[in-house]
Write a protein that holds these residues in place. Structure first.
Motif, short mmCIF file in Angstrom:
data_model
loop_
_atom_site.label_atom_id
_atom_site.label_comp_id
_atom_site.label_asym_id
_atom_site.label_seq_id
_atom_site.Cartn_x
_atom_site.Cartn_y
_atom_site.Cartn_z
N VAL A 75 40.65 -6.84 20.74
CA VAL A 75 39.98 -6.64 22.03
C VAL A 75 39.79 -5.14 22.22
O VAL A 75 40.73 -4.36 21.99
CB VAL A 75 40.82 -7.21 23.20
N ALA A 76 38.60 -4.75 22.61
CA ALA A 76 38.32 -3.34 22.90
C ALA A 76 38.21 -3.18 24.41
O ALA A 76 37.53 -3.95 25.08
CB ALA A 76 37.02 -2.90 22.23
N LEU A 77 38.92 -2.17 24.93
CA LEU A 77 38.90 -1.88 26.36
C LEU A 77 38.27 -0.51 26.61
O LEU A 77 38.35 0.38 25.76
CB LEU A 77 40.32 -1.86 26.92
N ALA A 137 34.69 -5.62 24.07
CA ALA A 137 34.43 -6.46 22.90
C ALA A 137 35.66 -7.30 22.62
O ALA A 137 36.78 -6.88 22.88
CB ALA A 137 34.11 -5.58 21.69
N THR A 138 35.42 -8.50 22.10
CA THR A 138 36.51 -9.36 21.66
C THR A 138 36.07 -10.03 20.37
O THR A 138 34.87 -10.21 20.13
CB THR A 138 36.86 -10.46 22.68
N VAL A 163 46.58 -9.06 23.43
CA VAL A 163 45.30 -9.52 22.88
C VAL A 163 45.09 -10.99 23.19
O VAL A 163 44.01 -11.40 23.61
CB VAL A 163 45.20 -9.24 21.36
N LYS A 164 46.14 -11.79 23.02
CA LYS A 164 46.05 -13.23 23.31
C LYS A 164 45.64 -13.48 24.77
O LYS A 164 44.85 -14.37 25.06
CB LYS A 164 47.40 -13.90 23.01
N ILE A 190 50.84 -3.80 32.04
CA ILE A 190 50.94 -3.67 30.58
C ILE A 190 49.78 -2.84 30.02
O ILE A 190 49.95 -2.05 29.11
CB ILE A 190 51.06 -5.04 29.88
N VAL A 191 48.58 -2.98 30.59
CA VAL A 191 47.44 -2.17 30.13
C VAL A 191 47.66 -0.71 30.51
O VAL A 191 47.32 0.19 29.74
CB VAL A 191 46.11 -2.73 30.67
N ALA A 192 48.28 -0.45 31.64
CA ALA A 192 48.61 0.92 32.03
C ALA A 192 49.54 1.55 30.99
O ALA A 192 49.39 2.73 30.63
CB ALA A 192 49.25 0.96 33.41
N GLN A 193 50.48 0.77 30.48
CA GLN A 193 51.37 1.27 29.43
C GLN A 193 50.59 1.63 28.17
O GLN A 193 50.86 2.63 27.51
CB GLN A 193 52.45 0.24 29.12
N VAL A 194 49.58 0.84 27.84
CA VAL A 194 48.73 1.13 26.69
C VAL A 194 47.95 2.42 26.94
O VAL A 194 47.84 3.27 26.06
CB VAL A 194 47.77 -0.04 26.39
N LEU A 195 47.41 2.58 28.15
CA LEU A 195 46.65 3.79 28.47
C LEU A 195 47.54 5.04 28.40
O LEU A 195 47.10 6.10 27.95
CB LEU A 195 46.00 3.66 29.85
#
Length: 89
Positions: free
Chosen positions: A9-11, A25-26, A53-54, A72-77
């Protein structure tokens, strides 16, 4: 035995334009490989998190991530920002 199919998955997140990160994108299998290939070509950081991703892959491209995934996405950022900071040094 179930074969492991690669997923990606692209963010995108631009705090000046976006309220929340958007799914750009996925893909599964070959499409996932192409997403990862393009990310590498464009020096876009890749973060591996199968659980995330799931969750994200089930949403339509162009939609903002759901609020329950903000943390969780904030942690990725933060991870990505850390990589960008290391490149500048």
């Amino acid at each position: 035995m179930e074969e492991h199919v690669k997923k990606a998955v692209a963010l995108r997140y631009d705090p000046e334009e976006d309220h929340a990160p958007k799914i750009m994108a996925t893909g599964h299998g070959v499409v996932a490989e192409k997403i990862l290939e393009k990310a590498e070509e464009n020096e876009v950081p890749i973060h591996h998190n199968e659980k995330l991703v799931k969750e994200l892959i089930q949403f339509k491209v162009g939609t903002e991530i759901p609020q329950e995934l903000y943390e969780i996405v904030a942690q990725v950022l933060i991870f990505v920002e850390g990589l960008d900071t290391k490149k500048v040094r």
